[in-house]
Design an enzyme around this catalytic site. Structure first.
Site, PDB file in Angstrom:
ATOM      1  N   HIS B 203       0.840  -1.200   0.000  1.00 40.15           N
ATOM      2  CA  HIS B 203       0.000   0.000   0.000  1.00 40.15           C
ATOM      3  C   HIS B 203       0.878   1.253   0.000  1.00 40.15           C
ATOM      4  O   HIS B 203       1.944   1.257   0.594  1.00 40.15           O
ATOM      5  CB  HIS B 203      -0.935   0.000   1.212  1.00 40.15           C
ATOM      6  CG  HIS B 203      -1.959  -1.095   1.123  1.00 40.15           C
ATOM      7  ND1 HIS B 203      -2.750  -1.460   2.190  1.00 40.15           N
ATOM      8  CD2 HIS B 203      -2.314  -1.900   0.104  1.00 40.15           C
ATOM      9  CE1 HIS B 203      -3.547  -2.449   1.808  1.00 40.15           C
ATOM     10  NE2 HIS B 203      -3.292  -2.728   0.557  1.00 40.15           N
ATOM     11  N   GLU B 206       1.422   8.143  -3.382  1.00 39.66           N
ATOM     12  CA  GLU B 206       2.481   8.725  -4.214  1.00 39.66           C
ATOM     13  C   GLU B 206       2.041  10.067  -4.789  1.00 39.66           C
ATOM     14  O   GLU B 206       0.907  10.213  -5.255  1.00 39.66           O
ATOM     15  CB  GLU B 206       2.809   7.816  -5.412  1.00 39.66           C
ATOM     16  CG  GLU B 206       3.678   6.634  -5.077  1.00 39.66           C
ATOM     17  CD  GLU B 206       4.112   5.832  -6.320  1.00 39.66           C
ATOM     18  OE1 GLU B 206       4.661   4.752  -6.126  1.00 39.66           O
ATOM     19  OE2 GLU B 206       3.884   6.296  -7.466  1.00 39.66           O
ATOM     20  N   HIS B 328      -9.840  -3.472  -6.863  1.00 35.20           N
ATOM     21  CA  HIS B 328      -9.241  -4.593  -7.593  1.00 35.20           C
ATOM     22  C   HIS B 328      -9.244  -5.914  -6.812  1.00 35.20           C
ATOM     23  O   HIS B 328      -8.586  -6.859  -7.217  1.00 35.20           O
ATOM     24  CB  HIS B 328      -7.859  -4.262  -8.179  1.00 35.20           C
ATOM     25  CG  HIS B 328      -6.835  -3.729  -7.235  1.00 35.20           C
ATOM     26  ND1 HIS B 328      -6.018  -2.668  -7.549  1.00 35.20           N
ATOM     27  CD2 HIS B 328      -6.463  -4.121  -6.012  1.00 35.20           C
ATOM     28  CE1 HIS B 328      -5.200  -2.429  -6.552  1.00 35.20           C
ATOM     29  NE2 HIS B 328      -5.445  -3.304  -5.602  1.00 35.20           N
ATOM     30  N   ASN B 329      -9.999  -5.976  -5.724  1.00 36.27           N
ATOM     31  CA  ASN B 329     -10.269  -7.251  -5.037  1.00 36.27           C
ATOM     32  C   ASN B 329     -11.753  -7.262  -4.660  1.00 36.27           C
ATOM     33  O   ASN B 329     -12.127  -6.746  -3.594  1.00 36.27           O
ATOM     34  CB  ASN B 329      -9.466  -7.366  -3.733  1.00 36.27           C
ATOM     35  CG  ASN B 329      -8.026  -7.763  -3.927  1.00 36.27           C
ATOM     36  OD1 ASN B 329      -7.544  -7.878  -5.038  1.00 36.27           O
ATOM     37  ND2 ASN B 329      -7.327  -7.990  -2.833  1.00 36.27           N
ATOM     38  N   MET B 380       7.570   1.741  -7.062  1.00 35.08           N
ATOM     39  CA  MET B 380       7.896   3.082  -6.574  1.00 35.08           C
ATOM     40  C   MET B 380       9.095   3.719  -7.271  1.00 35.08           C
ATOM     41  O   MET B 380       9.425   4.871  -6.981  1.00 35.08           O
ATOM     42  CB  MET B 380       8.103   3.055  -5.063  1.00 35.08           C
ATOM     43  CG  MET B 380       9.228   2.198  -4.588  1.00 35.08           C
ATOM     44  SD  MET B 380       9.260   2.202  -2.783  1.00 35.08           S
ATOM     45  CE  MET B 380      10.534   0.987  -2.486  1.00 35.08           C
ATOM     46  N   HIS B 403      -4.171  -5.217 -12.700  1.00 38.73           N
ATOM     47  CA  HIS B 403      -4.287  -4.303 -11.549  1.00 38.73           C
ATOM     48  C   HIS B 403      -2.967  -3.668 -11.149  1.00 38.73           C
ATOM     49  O   HIS B 403      -2.937  -2.808 -10.270  1.00 38.73           O
ATOM     50  CB  HIS B 403      -4.914  -5.005 -10.353  1.00 38.73           C
ATOM     51  CG  HIS B 403      -3.947  -5.742  -9.466  1.00 38.73           C
ATOM     52  ND1 HIS B 403      -3.058  -6.675  -9.925  1.00 38.73           N
ATOM     53  CD2 HIS B 403      -3.752  -5.681  -8.117  1.00 38.73           C
ATOM     54  CE1 HIS B 403      -2.364  -7.169  -8.914  1.00 38.73           C
ATOM     55  NE2 HIS B 403      -2.753  -6.580  -7.819  1.00 38.73           N
ATOM     56  N   LYS B 479       5.212   5.061   2.238  1.00 35.96           N
ATOM     57  CA  LYS B 479       4.928   3.635   2.425  1.00 35.96           C
ATOM     58  C   LYS B 479       4.722   3.352   3.905  1.00 35.96           C
ATOM     59  O   LYS B 479       5.281   4.020   4.768  1.00 35.96           O
ATOM     60  CB  LYS B 479       6.116   2.789   1.939  1.00 35.96           C
ATOM     61  CG  LYS B 479       6.444   2.919   0.475  1.00 35.96           C
ATOM     62  CD  LYS B 479       5.472   2.195  -0.425  1.00 35.96           C
ATOM     63  CE  LYS B 479       5.643   0.694  -0.355  1.00 35.96           C
ATOM     64  NZ  LYS B 479       4.737   0.015  -1.321  1.00 35.96           N
TER      65      LYS B 479
END
Lengths: 139, 480
Positions: B203, B206, B328-329, B380, B403, B479
């Site tokens: 997770h 950004e 996306h889940n 990243m 995804h 992060k």
């Protein structure tokens, strides 16, 4: 008795061995603590657990998911565990005492966030009195 | 690769129904030669296992970011008939409605350069992140069910974000079938103070720059332009969703035995969608999905506050308009054509993004011509993408695409390879500022731990199931 941790494609797991199912679960608890924080927690508080399962693998997954809940809801990390497993009603019953530290993540270095213990590739078996386990955790 | 797996064309492989006993259809894997070489054999086995579940519609699908998961592979899509098919928590995953949202600022990246360090610091200070990080919105006992029912709208009602944000969220940021009564006390306890928190692992938050625009018309519709500063955030339903999955894996293991559903893998545990167990899970899963949308909405407000505080600019000058938010889940009740026949399906997307075509009635009017924004985070150190859904996705993939980049190496392997390196310094040399709360997070999440998202997106675009709109590079990374 011992444990080690290992990597999978995106996640991590714990391998353990011991001379009984109870001690094996105690080793898995220490493996969980090591993954969650590279610093050892102090055995300053106690939590008791009673769990039932149909077979040893299910018991291992459910036990680790209890630890995931304690870690996520109160920041409790195990420092030591004692566990006894008895046959009951055609299945197994676990009574465990976990010593550790609550709100540990505020004081300890943070490791992996364990979401859950899974049944993926689960191996818990006994051979010649020696118990071994391999449990994959979702990270 | 197993010789029984056939290459259909440059971007598709087929695992035929005879590959494994009990398959109810083929599995189609989206991969060119280069991407296929990176796919673990176990992930392909999982794609085939998925096809063994009852009520499979068409084919089980695997996106080019496929890697080994639990039960279903990550990057898997499978749809089951709503009348006689199943629903499986393993087809959604532990982080229910893990997803991504993109905010577009009115600023150019060059406007941020001088204040980027201050901005990243402000974001890190305001957005709780990392293992054990509560510190989000603390829910009282009487408040606990509201976000599970209302989703992102609950957060907006509480002052987190703008009402117009809701129009730019998949399903409006709330699924109507949520049943908080099926969410256990343990799940509620885990979620009590985690609304408005990022979590850990992959997770992130950004600050990015739009470096390339491939489709001017779609980019204009999405409000994106070259050189623009944007914000991408990736998180889900936190401990609440994890516990819902844990609880229902146990329920479904018993249910699968009761309904005689053969399981190629215990983590595929499933129940008929119309069964009591199936409906209970569907209600709980939708409640957790709504919690995730409330979480990303609350985080959006924190991001906007951090921008205002760090840059000294107001809402009008900053923009930070929500482009879109995708899950996306998730498992969703949708209607799709299968072999020319309209069918009501439970579409499981696990590590896969909805990618609806232009003109789909669920899209906001502003995106009707362009199609649904499909937000694809990379890693990243390299880049991320905004794609658009296509008619071909509707025809082939139940309106789905990839995804992300997909993991290439385990966390242990990444840490081992990063030993002796300073990942933060390496990223700084590329002009990327990084803040992380976990000791090993940067090593585990280093760019080489992931596939090259350019290659993954190349397959999706080549296969025609989404088209490139814009590419973004990271400027600052937060992060857990």
């Amino acid at each position: 008795m011992s444990f080690s941790t290992f990597g999978t494609a995106g996640d991590a797991g714990i391998r353990a061995e011991a001379d009984g199912l109870g001690p094996l679960l105690a080793e898995l608890a220490l493996g969980f603590a090591e993954l969650s924080s590279p610093e050892h927690a102090e055995p300053v508080e106690t939590r008791g657990l009673t769990l039932a399962a149909r077979e040893p693998g299910e018991l291992a997954v459910r036990f680790l998911n209890e630890l995931v809940f304690l870690a996520d809801s109160e920041g409790f990390l195990p420092a030591a565990a004692e566990a006894e497993v008895k046959a009951k009603d055609g299945g197994l019953e676990l009574e465990a005492t976990i010593k550790g530290e609550a709100a540990a993540f505020g004081r300890r270095a943070r490791g992996l966030l364990v979401k859950a213990a899974t049944y993926h590739g689960l191996k818990v078996k006994e051979s010649g009195g020696r118990w071994t386990a391999e449990v994959v955790l979702d990270i | 690769m197993d010789p029984r797996i056939k290459r259909l064309d440059a971007f598709r492989l087929e695992i035929p129904p005879g590959y494994k006993q009990g398959m109810n259809g083929p599995a189609i894997v989206y991969a060119d030669e280069a991407v296929a070489a990176l796919i673990e054999p176990e992930a392909l086995e999982q794609a085939a296992n998925t096809a063994t579940l009852p009520g499979l519609a068409g084919a089980a699908l695997a996106m080019p970011d496929i890697h080994t998961g639990y039960g279903f592979p990550i990057g898997g899509v499978a749809a089951f008939d709503a009348r006689d098919g199943v629903i499986s928590p393993g087809g959604v995953g532990y982080d229910i409605n893990c997803g991504v949202r993109l905010l577009a600022s009115s600023l150019e990246a060059k406007d941020l350069a001088a204040g980027l360090e201050k901005l990243a610091s402000a974001l890190y200070a305001r957005v709780p992140a990392g293992v054990g990080a509560g510190g989000g919105i603390r829910l009282g006992k009487r408040d606990r069910e509201a976000p599970l029912l209302k989703g992102a709208a609950w957060a907006v009602e509480r002052g987190f974000g703008r009402p117009e944000d809701l129009r730019r969220i998949e399903s409006g940021g709330a699924l109507p079938g949520a049943d908080p009564g099926e969410v256990s006390g343990r799940a509620l306890e885990r979620g009590r103070d985690q609304l408005g928190t990022l979590g850990s692992g992959n997770h992130f938050l950004e600050v990015q720059e739009v470096t390339d625009v491939y489709d001017e018309a779609a980019a204009r519709a999405y409000g994106l332009f070259k050189g623009q500063a944007a914000v991408m955030l990736h998180t889900g339903s936190r401990g609440l969703g994890h516990q819902v999955c844990t609880d229902f894996i146990e329920v479904m293991r018993r249910a699968a035995a009761r309904y005689g559903i053969p399981l190629a893998d215990q983590q595929l545990a499933a129940a008929p969608f119309r069964s009591t167990e199936g409906q209970r899970y569907f209600g709980a899963m939708q409640a957790a999905a709504n919690y995730a949308w409330a979480n990303r909405q609350a985080l959006t407000a924190l991001v906007r506050e951090a921008f205002e505080a760090a840059l000294g600019l107001g809402e009008a000058a900053l923009g930070l308009r929500l482009v879109y938010d995708v899950a996306h889940n998730i498992a969703k009740f949708e209607e799709h054509k299968v072999d020319g026949e309209a069918r009501k399906l439970i579409v499981h997307r696990k590590g896969a993004t909805r990618a609806f075509a232009p003109g789909h009635p669920e899209l906001p009017a502003a995106y009707a011509a362009a199609g649904q924004p499909v937000i694809i985070p990379g890693d990243m150190g390299r880049c991320s993408y905004v794609l658009a859904g296509t008619a071909r996705a509707m025809k082939e993939t139940f309106g789905s695409a990839c995804h992300g980049a997909g993991r290439l190496m385990s966390r242990h392997e990444a840490v081992r390879r990063a030993r002796g390196r300073r990942i933060a310094d390496e990223l700084a040399a590329k002009g990327i500022i990084v803040f992380s709360s976990g000791r090993e997070t940067l090593s585990e999440e280093m760019p080489e731990a992931y596939k090259d998202v350019d290659a993954v997106v190349g397959v999706v675009a080549g296969a025609g199931i989404a088209r490139r709109v814009a590419r973004l590079r990271p400027l600052a990374v937060i992060k857990g």
